[in-house]
Scaffold this motif. Sequence first.
Motif, PDB file in Angstrom:
ATOM      1  N   SER A  67      19.962  -0.233  25.483  1.00  0.00           N
ATOM      2  CA  SER A  67      19.980  -1.581  25.169  1.00  0.00           C
ATOM      3  C   SER A  67      19.370  -2.331  26.308  1.00  0.00           C
ATOM      4  N   CYS A 121      19.165  -6.608  13.338  1.00  0.00           N
ATOM      5  CA  CYS A 121      19.282  -5.228  14.010  1.00  0.00           C
ATOM      6  C   CYS A 121      21.080  -4.751  13.787  1.00  0.00           C
ATOM      7  N   TRP A 179      13.353  -6.592  18.571  1.00  0.00           N
ATOM      8  CA  TRP A 179      13.833  -5.446  17.574  1.00  0.00           C
ATOM      9  C   TRP A 179      12.717  -5.985  16.547  1.00  0.00           C
ATOM     10  N   CYS A 212      15.928 -11.413  21.383  1.00  0.00           N
ATOM     11  CA  CYS A 212      16.471 -10.079  20.922  1.00  0.00           C
ATOM     12  C   CYS A 212      15.801 -10.010  19.363  1.00  0.00           C
ATOM     13  N   ILE A 241      27.663   0.646  19.543  1.00  0.00           N
ATOM     14  CA  ILE A 241      27.720   0.103  18.730  1.00  0.00           C
ATOM     15  C   ILE A 241      28.948   0.160  17.820  1.00  0.00           C
ATOM     16  N   LYS A 243      13.361  -2.181  19.510  1.00  0.00           N
ATOM     17  CA  LYS A 243      14.118  -1.897  20.854  1.00  0.00           C
ATOM     18  C   LYS A 243      15.438  -2.637  20.568  1.00  0.00           C
ATOM     19  N   TYR A 244      16.536  -2.442  21.139  1.00  0.00           N
ATOM     20  CA  TYR A 244      17.790  -3.126  21.321  1.00  0.00           C
ATOM     21  C   TYR A 244      17.917  -4.068  22.392  1.00  0.00           C
ATOM     22  N   GLY A 293      22.495 -11.889  19.400  1.00  0.00           N
ATOM     23  CA  GLY A 293      21.880 -10.781  19.052  1.00  0.00           C
ATOM     24  C   GLY A 293      20.854 -10.921  17.942  1.00  0.00           C
TER      25      GLY A 293
END
Length: 231
Positions: A31, A75, A104, A100, A141, A109-110, A71
């Motif tokens: 990430s 996601c 995503w 973020c 995660i 992508k993280y 975040g």
Amino acid sequence: FSQLHRDMIVGQTLVLLFGALLAVAEVNVTSYVTFYGANDNCPPGGAIAYPILHPQAGGVGTYRNPITFAGAKNCMKPGTKIYVPFLHKYFIMEDSCEECVHTWKHHHKYHVDLWVGPDTISPTNIIACEDALTRHAEIVIDAPPGLSVNITELYNGTTHQCIVPTTPCHDHGNTCGNECEIPKAATCPQLAKQLLLTLKRFEELNPTLDCSPGHKIPAGTSVCMGGTCGG
């Protein structure tokens, strides 16, 4: 076997299967890991979008008291716990992060934005700390308990010391360092005050906004809230 015996065997099997599922629930991914504090929170301060464990951003980094992170809700769901190996700390999703969401949505992508603290406005050397910590790194995660933890503060709000060495941070002209989606319509002077900027600096960072007297910027507009070092 009696029906009771069969039921007990089925029950025990389900427990074992459930335990196995839990054991493999964690996911290791790479990430983009960034950091934020009260200075570059939107709006400035410790307020968070999803106060699950904490009324405002906080935590120490243990499994029981993870640190807030921001975040993308599409996601990871609010309340998700992650573990960041290079920091040896647990974090919990309690805030939203516009960048973020964009990463995503458009690149799949993280990107996680970790709270560096404190929840009060600090000198701009906190931005230097955020920059020094930012990197692409492995995160876990739905991390299990029991992983090694370092509870040293990422940024000490009293001593203004970062957990890693830093270099002085200087704004690069009018380059935007952080954006904020405003929740309510407001004039440029009102927004500048909310974002702890002078009106002149706010206008420099937001040259395309209509800052004519009395004009309100519509709710939901993304505005620049600071330069590359927060100023």
